[in-house]
Each structure stands twice: as C-alpha cells, then as structure tokens.
Design an enzyme around this catalytic site. Structure first.
Site, PDB file in Angstrom:
ATOM      1  N   GLU A  45       0.860  -1.186   0.000  1.00  9.98           N
ATOM      2  CA  GLU A  45       0.000   0.000   0.000  1.00  9.98           C
ATOM      3  C   GLU A  45       0.893   1.232   0.000  1.00  9.98           C
ATOM      4  O   GLU A  45       1.969   1.226   0.606  1.00  9.98           O
ATOM      5  CB  GLU A  45      -0.903   0.015   1.246  1.00  9.98           C
ATOM      6  CG  GLU A  45      -1.779   1.263   1.288  1.00  9.98           C
ATOM      7  CD  GLU A  45      -2.783   1.291   2.449  1.00  9.98           C
ATOM      8  OE1 GLU A  45      -2.636   0.501   3.397  1.00  9.98           O
ATOM      9  OE2 GLU A  45      -3.694   2.126   2.380  1.00  9.98           O
ATOM     10  N   CYS A 242      -6.349   0.980   2.987  1.00  9.67           N
ATOM     11  CA  CYS A 242      -7.343   2.061   3.041  1.00  9.67           C
ATOM     12  C   CYS A 242      -7.320   2.971   1.833  1.00  9.67           C
ATOM     13  O   CYS A 242      -8.319   3.647   1.566  1.00  9.67           O
ATOM     14  CB  CYS A 242      -7.139   2.896   4.298  1.00  9.67           C
ATOM     15  SG  CYS A 242      -7.520   1.997   5.803  1.00  9.67           S
ATOM     16  N   ASN A 373     -11.846  -3.295   0.613  1.00 10.69           N
ATOM     17  CA  ASN A 373     -10.702  -3.555   1.486  1.00 10.69           C
ATOM     18  C   ASN A 373     -11.217  -3.939   2.862  1.00 10.69           C
ATOM     19  O   ASN A 373     -11.559  -5.087   3.100  1.00 10.69           O
ATOM     20  CB  ASN A 373      -9.789  -2.329   1.540  1.00 10.69           C
ATOM     21  CG  ASN A 373      -8.704  -2.470   2.580  1.00 10.69           C
ATOM     22  OD1 ASN A 373      -8.052  -3.504   2.643  1.00 10.69           O
ATOM     23  ND2 ASN A 373      -8.530  -1.472   3.429  1.00 10.69           N
ATOM     24  N   GLU A 374     -11.310  -2.968   3.767  1.00 10.16           N
ATOM     25  CA  GLU A 374     -11.885  -3.301   5.083  1.00 10.16           C
ATOM     26  C   GLU A 374     -13.323  -2.806   5.107  1.00 10.16           C
ATOM     27  O   GLU A 374     -13.645  -1.837   5.783  1.00 10.16           O
ATOM     28  CB  GLU A 374     -11.045  -2.678   6.193  1.00 10.16           C
ATOM     29  CG  GLU A 374      -9.888  -3.573   6.581  1.00 10.16           C
ATOM     30  CD  GLU A 374      -9.045  -3.039   7.726  1.00 10.16           C
ATOM     31  OE1 GLU A 374      -9.236  -1.896   8.159  1.00 10.16           O
ATOM     32  OE2 GLU A 374      -8.162  -3.796   8.180  1.00 10.16           O
TER      33      GLU A 374
HETATM   34  O1  AHR Z   1      -2.045  -1.680   7.056  1.00 12.60           O
HETATM   35  C1  AHR Z   1      -2.491  -0.439   7.461  1.00 12.60           C
HETATM   36  C2  AHR Z   1      -3.998  -0.297   7.365  1.00 12.60           C
HETATM   37  O2  AHR Z   1      -4.620  -1.152   8.256  1.00 12.60           O
HETATM   38  C3  AHR Z   1      -4.598  -0.671   6.033  1.00 12.60           C
HETATM   39  O3  AHR Z   1      -4.545   0.361   5.119  1.00 12.60           O
HETATM   40  C4  AHR Z   1      -6.002  -0.996   6.387  1.00 12.60           C
HETATM   41  O4  AHR Z   1      -6.589  -1.921   5.515  1.00 12.60           O
HETATM   42  C5  AHR Z   1      -5.918  -1.495   7.821  1.00 12.60           C
HETATM   43  O5  AHR Z   1      -6.840  -0.887   8.633  1.00 12.60           O
END
Ligand code: AHR
Length: 649
Positions: A45, A242, A373-374
């Site tokens: 990321e 994120c 993602n989340e």
């Molecule tokens: O890894 C850091 C963050 O943690 C990521 O962007 C997210 O998916 C999670 O909350």
C-alpha cells in the site's frame, strides 16, 4: 483401530533416530495436503511513503504542480527576490486529470529558479550515477535557456548542466537529458534555473536515478524491489489497504486514472495525509506514477500472482463512510470487469488493446480480485453481491477476495463471515492487528474452520507491541516471533488458509503514519526487521506438502512454550520443520519421524533479545544464522524461530 496402528508403527520407527528423548512426532504419510503456492505473499500500500517517496523512483515531489497547494515542495530562487508575475500557476479547469501547470514569464533579462526539496530528508545522489531529467513544457519563443543543478546537503552544486531547449513548441513537448553528479550526497536538493528573457509553461519537472529496477523508464527503486524479491512472495496485494477506499469517495483509488502517459494520470490526496492525527502528513498525495501497469509488470517480474483490490462503492468506513447509491454502482462494477479485461483480455478487446499499446500484448494472467478492502455490513454485502454476479458471469475463473471488515470475532466480522459462507464465497479476507499474546494464543484459530468452506486469506496482520495504531509500536523480536507462532497455525491449516500477508510492507523512517512495518527505509537505504526475516524463513521454506508435527497427539501450539509446523518439499526431498521457542532459555528439541531422514540437519535460527529491534545503525542485529548439525538433539535458542531441514532418504 487405524489410529492404533499408526501409533504402533511410529513407535517402531523410533529407533531409526537413536535418541532417548524423542518427544515430537512428525508424520508425513498421514496427510495429503498441498501447500498453496500463494500461501506467503505481500501486501503493498502507498502508506508510510511506500510508493511516492518510496519504491517509486521519482525524486521530485509535486513534479506537476498538481498538489492542492501547487507550490508544495518547491521554493523560488533566489529566495525572496523574485519579481511579481514571473511564476504563475495556471489551472486549466477543462483538464480534469492534470489541471495545473506553471508559467514562467521573464520580461527583463534575468536568472530565476525553482528549487525542489524531494521527499522527507531530501534527495540522495550517488557519485557517478546518471540521473534522468525530464521536463514537459510549452513555449512560444526559444529565448529562455535552462540550467539544472544537483545540490548537495551543504547547498553546494555537485553538477550543473545548461540546456537549450530544441525549439519553440506550441504543443506540450517532453525534453530529456542525463546529469551525473561528481559526488554523493544525502539530503540534497534540485535546482532549475531559467536564464534570459521569454515565456515558458511547465507541466512536469522530473528526476529519476538511472539504477532503477530493470533500468525502466518511470522505474522503481532497485534496493526496495530486491527486498520484496528476496521474500519470494506468492502474491502481491495492491493498492491497499485504506487507499483503495479513500477517506472520501473522491479520493478513492481508480485504476483507470493510473495507466498511460503520466500527464493523463490523476493525482489524489492520500487517506494517510490526515487520517492519523499524531502523524499528520499534509503533503501526502498519490501521483499514480506507480500505477496498475507498473504493478502488473512487477508481479510478472517477480513471478508472483497479482491480487488487485478494488473499491466496492464505499469510502473508508472508519472515516467518512460515503456510499454510492445502489442504482449508481454500475461504473464501479464496470471498473472491475474492465480491469480483468485489461489484465487478461485479447489484444482485440478494448482494454486488452490498451494493455498492448502500453507495451504488453501478452496477458498478465490475473486470477484473484478483491472487492472492497476493510468493508463490512449490509451495505457492503449488497454491493458485493452485485459485483460477484457480474464478475462470475463474465469471468467464472476469477477468485473473488471478500472483506470482513477489521476481523476478529466481533459482530462486524461474524455478520460478514456468515453472509459469505452462505454465499459459498471463494476467499474470505481476515485482518489482525493485535498483541503478541493474541497471536500466540490464536495459533489454533483455523484448526476448527470448515476445510470445505471458503478459503481464508489472512490479508493483513502484524503484532502491535503497544496498541493498535500506536506510534510506539515496535518491530521487536518478540512481536516477530509471536507472528511466527501464528504462522505455524496458518501453515498447519494450509488446506483452508490459502494466502497470508503481513501489513504494512514499507515504512519511511521519517515519513510514516503507521508502525510496525516489515521494511524500514530512508531515501538511500533500507533495513529488514525481525518480522521480515520471519516472513522470509516461512516463504523460502514453504515446501510442497503438509506434514504433521505433534506432541502426545496434540499440535504444538504452546506446549512447553513451543509452536511448530512441518512440511515436506517433494521436489528436493526435504522435511522442513519450523519451531518457535518462546522460552527465555535454551530448549531441547528432538523429533521422531515416519520416514528415514539423513543425519545432516540444516539449521536457520533467528534469535536474540526479545525486546530488541533492528535499526539503520544495527541493521543486522537480529537476522537468521545458518549452521549444520549431525546431532539428533537440536538445542533451540531462547526466543527463537528455527527452521530445521532434513534430507529425506
Ligand atoms: O495496514 C495499514 C492499514 O490497516 C490498512 O490500510 C487498512 O486496511 C488497515 O486498517
């Protein structure tokens, strides 16, 4: 009856390994589970300056003046002495992806300049290495000459080069040249001077080192790619995290604006600019210089499975929680279908043709795709269903990665888990950021999972020494070993856990928002954490088939403060045992096996003081040490992960 026979036959085999203290039993013949090639992968990321200011080779920050404050990263030269009107930012509102550019207008003969400070501590220059300077410009007279200067940390030029731009250019034109410093420096700057009289518009000022990975244009930082390559990842998740969601939908990651000419790519503000209140990074923009084409190319280079994660029509649910109305979701679904076509489609298809025109007629062989993602909750479930139907309808072979929010056994997770199991989802993505103790205790988490149900992707995990999201979390050996304990559980359950990746991958030593991270770097160097070595010891010893290692018929998840798993590598006839010793003292470890093993043992051991970390000053403080032994009895070092490799004869 069958079991009784098994125990007796193992007992009969014990004398083969003449040691009285045989305690841990390895069975290779009773399990028939292949280790998925994807088991140990990576999560990438653009967080902590992972891409811009990190692995992406560009040295100039805000090269196109498109940051919200267009002079971010730049200063004028000489300071404070510039006449009004010489430098003017233009904002072409008709150009949505790349609206801003700089006009330089010198009406009376003069020399003025712009200085760029690079990312974080400043630009690193290597003596004798050519740097590629690029300028995208437009000018209606050819009277202005340029001079570029590489400036060292003491504000002294270490090379300067005069440039006469070829001609008057009514259209945007790109000019390139190399410049080679006569000295090395960290914390350097870049200066461009405009000499004479005239007007010029500038839309990009760029500087790349020539030693980027594979010497590609728009390339990636070689040392950081090597670090990834040395982990031999089974897959590479991208672009997050994120940033997939963005703090608002307007800042979400959109792959179509990350490919093609750099001037067509759309810069967005990173969610990491202001999401972590105690680590604000207001100048954190995503230039998309490392976009989806570069990503697929990297996966191909590393021979790893691509795993894009796409926005599900929702912004970050920890943040603004925006959602796209269901009747407007089609463009988001089309983005997913088009990405598959971009990766795999024939050169006669719309997006396959685009890939081919970018230089890659052959497909990238995408088989995994994440939606969200989340994300969690009924709104996500509803949107996900629409994506799933459309993707499966057109590309039934694509395995869809489905989110469960931020995981653990909380209602958010349980809701998504039950929805996904009822839907017979392909892959469920679980995330864990928790204490080292949690990771140790949960090494048996997957023992009870339905082995015939969806595959599990442990898409993000990392032990947090202080608190989730705390800036005080450290990459200690103990944290790394606790992850190793958990990983023995992932390996033992390789029939249901098909993928796992530590997160995040990169952290810039001053530019980070999140800690711990797997690899820390600055603008010229990097070092591996103990967690990196744990990942590497598992991924480079993944084996081909699962074996079973037990003590009194129980898996070793804390027995005698040991955690263990075993695999066989049929391709080179090796039995590989991974064992974590969480004792503060040396511990005896010996096995009996249902197959005959050679007497030489190859041993890789990662050990040290539990609360120690690596650092730039002591980058090899904790690293695996190799030894060989003929002894039947292995002494496990205190606080250690040991990989034992036996030849199968
Ligand atoms: O890894 C850091 C963050 O943690 C990521 O962007 C997210 O998916 C999670 O909350």
């Amino acid at each position: 009856m069958k079991n009784k026979f098994k125990i007796i036959s193992l007992f009969l085999l014990l004398p083969l390994l003449s040691n009285a203290q045989k305690k841990y039993v390895v069975e290779t013949k009773t399990v028939n589970v292949q280790i998925p090639k994807t088991l140990w992968g990576l999560f990438f990321e653009d967080i902590n300056r992972g891409a811009d200011g990190g692995i992406y080779g560009e040295l100039i920050k805000n090269r196109s003046f498109d940051f919200p404050k267009p002079m971010t990263g730049w200063d004028t030269w000489p300071n404070g002495k510039i006449r009004e009107g010489i430098f003017l930012i233009n904002n072409n509102l008709l150009e949505t992806n790349n609206p801003k550019y700089l006009n330089v207008d010198i009406t009376m003969k003069d020399t003025v300049g712009l200085i760029n400070f690079g990312y974080e501590e400043g630009i690193s220059y290597k003596k004798g290495l050519p740097y590629k300077f690029t300028i995208r410009y437009r000018q209606n007279s050819a009277n202005l000459h340029l001079r570029i200067l590489l400036i060292n940390r003491d504000n002294k030029p270490i090379m300067s080069k005069g440039i006469i731009l070829p001609s008057k250019a009514d259209e945007w034109t790109t000019f390139e040249t190399n410049i080679t410093p006569i000295d090395s420096s960290t914390a350097g700057k870049f200066l461009i001077l405009f000499e004479g009289e005239g007007k010029i518009s500038i839309d990009r000022i760029s500087l790349f080192p020539s030693d980027v990975y594979k010497n590609r244009d728009n390339g990636l930082r070689n040392d950081l790619v090597q670090k990834i390559a040395e982990l031999k990842p089974g897959f590479l998740r991208f672009p997050g995290g994120c940033i997939v969601e963005g703090n608002q939908l307007v800042n979400r990651y959109q792959w179509k604006t990350t490919i093609g000419p750099l001037e067509k790519r759309k810069l967005v503000q990173s969610i990491w600019a202001d999401d972590v209140k105690n680590r604000l990074t207001p100048d954190y923009m995503e230039s998309m210089g490392l976009g989806f084409y570069e990503y697929f190319q990297l996966c191909e280079d590393l021979k790893t499975e691509p795993m894009p994660i796409l926005n599900a029509g929702m912004s970050c649910q920890f943040d603004e929680k925006e959602i796209v109305p269901i009747e407007q979701i089609t463009p988001f679904v089309d983005d997913a279908l088009d990405l598959i076509e971009f990766a795999n489609g024939s050169v006669t298809s719309k997006w396959g043709k685009t890939r081919s025109e970018l230089g890659h007629p052959a497909p990238f062989n995408l088989t995994y795709l994440g939606v969200g993602n989340e994300n969690w909750g009924p709104q996500y479930a509803e949107r996900l269903e629409i994506f799933t139907k459309a993707i499966k309808n057109k590309y039934p072979y694509i395995k869809i990665v489905n989110a469960t929010g931020y995981s653990r056994n909380i209602p958010v997770f349980s809701y998504m888990d039950s929805v996904l199991r009822a839907r017979k989802a392909d892959i469920i993505d679980e995330h864990f950021y928790d204490t080292p103790e949690w990771f140790m205790k949960n090494a048996n988490r997957y023992d009870t999972y339905d082995k015939k149900g969806p595959k599990i992707f442990v898409g993000e995990y990392a032990a947090q020494t202080t608190k989730i999201g705390s800036p005080d979390n450290k990459n200690t050996l103990k944290a790394a070993l606790s992850e190793a304990c958990f990983m023995t559980g992932l390996e033992r359950n390789a029939d249901v856990v098909s993928m796992a990746s530590y997160a995040p991958l990169f952290g810039h030593i001053t530019g980070w928002q999140w800690t711990p991270n797997l690899i820390w770097f600055d603008n010229s160097k990097s070092y591996n954490t103990p967690n990196y070595y744990v990942q590497q010891m598992f991924s480079t010893n993944s084996g081909t088939h699962l074996a079973k290692i037990t003590s009194n018929n129980s898996s070793i998840t804390g027995i005698d403060s040991l955690w263990a798993s075993a695999v066989v590598d049929k391709s080179n006839k090796t039995l590989i045992i991974k064992v974590v010793n969480m004792n503060s003292s040396e511990t005896d470890f010996n096995i009996s096996s249902d197959i005959r093993l050679g007497e030489n043992i190859k041993i890789y051991s990662l050990s040290g003081e539990a609360n120690k970390e690596n650092s730039f000053d002591d980058s090899k403080n904790i690293k695996p040490i190799f030894s060989e032994s003929k002894a039947n009895l292995t002494k496990l070092k205190p606080y250690s992960l040991t990989v034992l490799k036996f030849e199968i004869i």
